[in-house]
Scaffold this active site. Sequence first.
Site, PDB file in Angstrom:
ATOM      1  N   ASN A  11       1.741  -1.506  -5.855  1.00  0.00           N
ATOM      2  CA  ASN A  11       2.608  -1.450  -4.840  1.00  0.00           C
ATOM      3  C   ASN A  11       1.638  -0.876  -3.665  1.00  0.00           C
ATOM      4  OD1 ASN A  11       4.298   0.188  -2.529  1.00  0.00           O
ATOM      5  ND2 ASN A  11       5.117   2.349  -4.025  1.00  0.00           N
ATOM      6  N   TRP A  12       2.071  -1.973  -2.350  1.00  0.00           N
ATOM      7  CA  TRP A  12       1.598  -1.527  -1.248  1.00  0.00           C
ATOM      8  C   TRP A  12       1.483  -0.913  -0.676  1.00  0.00           C
ATOM      9  CZ3 TRP A  12      -1.254  -7.311   1.166  1.00  0.00           C
ATOM     10  CH2 TRP A  12      -2.151  -7.351  -0.410  1.00  0.00           C
ATOM     11  N   LYS A  13       3.062  -0.257  -0.360  1.00  0.00           N
ATOM     12  CA  LYS A  13       3.239   1.089   0.705  1.00  0.00           C
ATOM     13  C   LYS A  13       3.306  -0.309   1.894  1.00  0.00           C
ATOM     14  CE  LYS A  13       2.787   4.491  -3.228  1.00  0.00           C
ATOM     15  NZ  LYS A  13       2.198   5.880  -2.967  1.00  0.00           N
ATOM     16  N   HIS A  96      11.395   4.326  -5.282  1.00  0.00           N
ATOM     17  CA  HIS A  96      10.502   5.193  -5.584  1.00  0.00           C
ATOM     18  C   HIS A  96      10.656   6.694  -5.066  1.00  0.00           C
ATOM     19  CE1 HIS A  96       6.365   6.312  -4.170  1.00  0.00           C
ATOM     20  NE2 HIS A  96       6.161   5.226  -4.751  1.00  0.00           N
ATOM     21  N   GLU A  98       9.200   8.873  -2.986  1.00  0.00           N
ATOM     22  CA  GLU A  98       8.933   8.426  -1.200  1.00  0.00           C
ATOM     23  C   GLU A  98      10.715   8.112  -0.719  1.00  0.00           C
ATOM     24  OE1 GLU A  98       5.694   6.082  -0.675  1.00  0.00           O
ATOM     25  OE2 GLU A  98       4.566   7.672  -1.330  1.00  0.00           O
ATOM     26  N   GLU A 163       6.737   8.001 -12.675  1.00  0.00           N
ATOM     27  CA  GLU A 163       5.741   8.479 -11.524  1.00  0.00           C
ATOM     28  C   GLU A 163       6.151   9.930 -11.237  1.00  0.00           C
ATOM     29  OE1 GLU A 163       4.571   5.195  -9.044  1.00  0.00           O
ATOM     30  OE2 GLU A 163       5.663   5.636  -8.131  1.00  0.00           O
ATOM     31  N   GLY A 169      -0.596  10.361  -5.009  1.00  0.00           N
ATOM     32  CA  GLY A 169      -0.818  10.242  -4.248  1.00  0.00           C
ATOM     33  C   GLY A 169      -2.242  11.000  -4.444  1.00  0.00           C
ATOM     34  N   SER A 201      -1.470   8.493  -9.736  1.00  0.00           N
ATOM     35  CA  SER A 201      -3.085   8.557  -9.289  1.00  0.00           C
ATOM     36  C   SER A 201      -3.490   7.775 -10.467  1.00  0.00           C
ATOM     37  CB  SER A 201      -2.667   9.669  -9.461  1.00  0.00           C
ATOM     38  OG  SER A 201      -3.083  10.581  -8.552  1.00  0.00           O
ATOM     39  N   GLY A 222      -0.431   2.361  -6.759  1.00  0.00           N
ATOM     40  CA  GLY A 222      -0.742   2.847  -5.510  1.00  0.00           C
ATOM     41  C   GLY A 222      -1.357   2.455  -4.639  1.00  0.00           C
TER      42      GLY A 222
HETATM   43  P1  PGA Z   1      -1.076   6.069  -5.810  1.00  0.00           P
HETATM   44  O1  PGA Z   1       0.704   5.847  -6.281  1.00  0.00           O
HETATM   45  O2  PGA Z   1      -1.595   5.124  -7.145  1.00  0.00           O
HETATM   46  O3  PGA Z   1      -1.675   5.957  -4.803  1.00  0.00           O
HETATM   47  O4  PGA Z   1      -0.590   8.231  -6.337  1.00  0.00           O
HETATM   48  C1  PGA Z   1       1.554   5.190  -6.985  1.00  0.00           C
HETATM   49  C2  PGA Z   1       2.747   4.906  -6.317  1.00  0.00           C
HETATM   50  O5  PGA Z   1       3.377   5.448  -5.608  1.00  0.00           O
HETATM   51  O6  PGA Z   1       3.647   4.293  -6.857  1.00  0.00           O
END
Ligand code: PGA
Length: 242
Positions: A11-13, A96, A98, A163, A169, A201, A222
């Site tokens: 997931n490149w966000k 997600h 976020e 998650e 993050g 993570s 991520g």
């Molecule tokens: P991260 O993000 O691997 O940077 O912790 C994971 C995600 O939000 O899908």
Amino acid sequence: MAALRPLIAGNWKMFGRRSDLAEIEKLAADAREVAVDVLICPPYPLIGAALAVGAGAGVLIGAQDCSAVAADAARTGEVSAEMLADIGATHVIVGHSERRSQHGESDALVRRKAEAALSAGLIPIVCVGETLAQRDAGKTEEVIAAQVRASAPAEAGIVIAYEPVWAIGGDRTPSVEEIADVHGIVRETLSVAVRVLYGGSVGPKNAAEIFTSPAVDGALVGRASLKAADFALIVRAYPAVT
Ligand code: PGA
């Protein structure tokens, strides 16, 4: 029923420029040599170009979100699941944490997005996860079961990403046993054949350990999906199917 192939999804966000499409190209050898599906979900503006690169590299391309309205409609700024399917995307992440926390997305909305994805022929990756306060209060299992029930359609073949909000993050992850317990709850709650990914993570250093659990069908990654060198190590850490 044949076992579902494991899935390692990036997931490149809201990161990435056209120059970063080369990272997808660099995954070609890895994607071809492993027995897992390799997926990258770039931001919308890069999806079309990513599909062209991904097709050559054996990398699937998906989106990070879609509208809850499947078909064409007056929805300024929204992108429908049908549009994503039309250009060749195969998966879409919905719910997600976020999106849930920064955009106020409810379980009911996430479910409608997952249903829109299914009706367009996309595989939804439905994200669920508890906050640290909920984990500390011993409510993890209850919270996950409720989120799965309310946000994931019980359709065989969908993907659930567990998650934990506190693990995204940062640099902390649950133990492999804790992950396996939650994945068990997800499976019991849905009682159809789904892939359950772990996310939060995941990186080259801890992927192999997380993948030792047979309850883990892959990962949603991520930060470590932005560079092919890191992501390839995660992809290759998934045990070879014998
Ligand atoms: P991260 O993000 O691997 O940077 O912790 C994971 C995600 O939000 O899908």
